[in-house]
Design a protein around this motif. Sequence first.
Motif, short mmCIF file in Angstrom:
data_model
loop_
_atom_site.label_atom_id
_atom_site.label_comp_id
_atom_site.label_asym_id
_atom_site.label_seq_id
_atom_site.Cartn_x
_atom_site.Cartn_y
_atom_site.Cartn_z
N GLU A 268 5.95 4.09 7.03
CA GLU A 268 5.67 5.50 6.76
C GLU A 268 5.98 5.82 5.30
O GLU A 268 7.02 5.43 4.78
CB GLU A 268 6.52 6.38 7.69
N ASP A 269 5.08 6.55 4.67
CA ASP A 269 5.28 6.93 3.27
C ASP A 269 5.08 8.42 3.07
O ASP A 269 4.65 9.12 3.98
CB ASP A 269 4.34 6.14 2.34
N GLN A 270 5.43 8.88 1.89
CA GLN A 270 5.26 10.27 1.50
C GLN A 270 4.19 10.37 0.42
O GLN A 270 4.26 11.22 -0.46
CB GLN A 270 6.58 10.84 0.98
N GLY A 271 3.20 9.50 0.51
CA GLY A 271 2.20 9.38 -0.53
C GLY A 271 1.07 10.38 -0.46
O GLY A 271 1.22 11.47 0.10
N ASP B 204 4.48 8.36 -4.94
CA ASP B 204 5.09 8.63 -6.24
C ASP B 204 6.40 7.88 -6.38
O ASP B 204 7.11 7.67 -5.38
CB ASP B 204 5.35 10.13 -6.41
N PRO B 205 6.74 7.47 -7.60
CA PRO B 205 8.05 6.83 -7.81
C PRO B 205 9.17 7.74 -7.32
O PRO B 205 9.13 8.96 -7.49
CB PRO B 205 8.12 6.66 -9.33
N GLY B 206 10.15 7.15 -6.66
CA GLY B 206 11.28 7.92 -6.15
C GLY B 206 11.08 8.49 -4.75
O GLY B 206 12.02 9.00 -4.16
N SER B 207 9.85 8.44 -4.22
CA SER B 207 9.64 8.93 -2.86
C SER B 207 10.10 7.87 -1.86
O SER B 207 10.35 6.73 -2.22
CB SER B 207 8.19 9.33 -2.64
N THR B 208 10.17 8.25 -0.62
CA THR B 208 10.71 7.37 0.42
C THR B 208 9.60 6.65 1.17
O THR B 208 8.60 7.25 1.54
CB THR B 208 11.54 8.20 1.42
N VAL B 209 9.81 5.35 1.39
CA VAL B 209 8.97 4.55 2.28
C VAL B 209 9.90 4.02 3.37
O VAL B 209 10.94 3.44 3.07
CB VAL B 209 8.28 3.39 1.53
N ASN C 19 0.83 -1.21 0.00
CA ASN C 19 0.00 0.00 0.00
C ASN C 19 0.86 1.26 0.00
O ASN C 19 0.58 2.22 -0.72
CB ASN C 19 -0.94 0.03 1.20
N ALA C 20 1.90 1.28 0.82
CA ALA C 20 2.77 2.45 0.88
C ALA C 20 3.38 2.75 -0.49
O ALA C 20 3.43 3.91 -0.91
CB ALA C 20 3.87 2.24 1.92
#
Length: 112
Positions: free
Chosen positions: A35-38, A14-19, A8-9
């Motif tokens: 934790e995600d930056q979604g 977005d591609p390249g964001s941090t999980v 889900n994260a």
Amino acid sequence: MLDNLLSNALKFSDPGSTVTMRMIEDCQFVRTEIEDQGIGIPTDKVGRIFDRFYQVDGSTTRRFGGTGLGLAIVKQIVESHGGQAGVRSKQNEGSCFYFTIPRPHRKVRNRD
């Protein structure tokens, strides 16, 4: 549980964001956080996301697929082990899904 939360994260980021995944241990529990930056979850929807078949965007033209069962299954598994599941989220800023599981009690052996 981890597969579902990590999937889900990644799906909602977005591609390249941090999980980020972290595990925090104390005397009684182990807490796992994903934790995600979604896209985050609107405040008025957060209370329902662990409900079976619920999806934040339930429209026929929604961007993300799924059945709405994944988070309900996570919650059920966590609770069956005596833990709790939850989320902190801000729309357009990301989410942090977490769960706690009680630590097993270890028997202390005497060394005689």
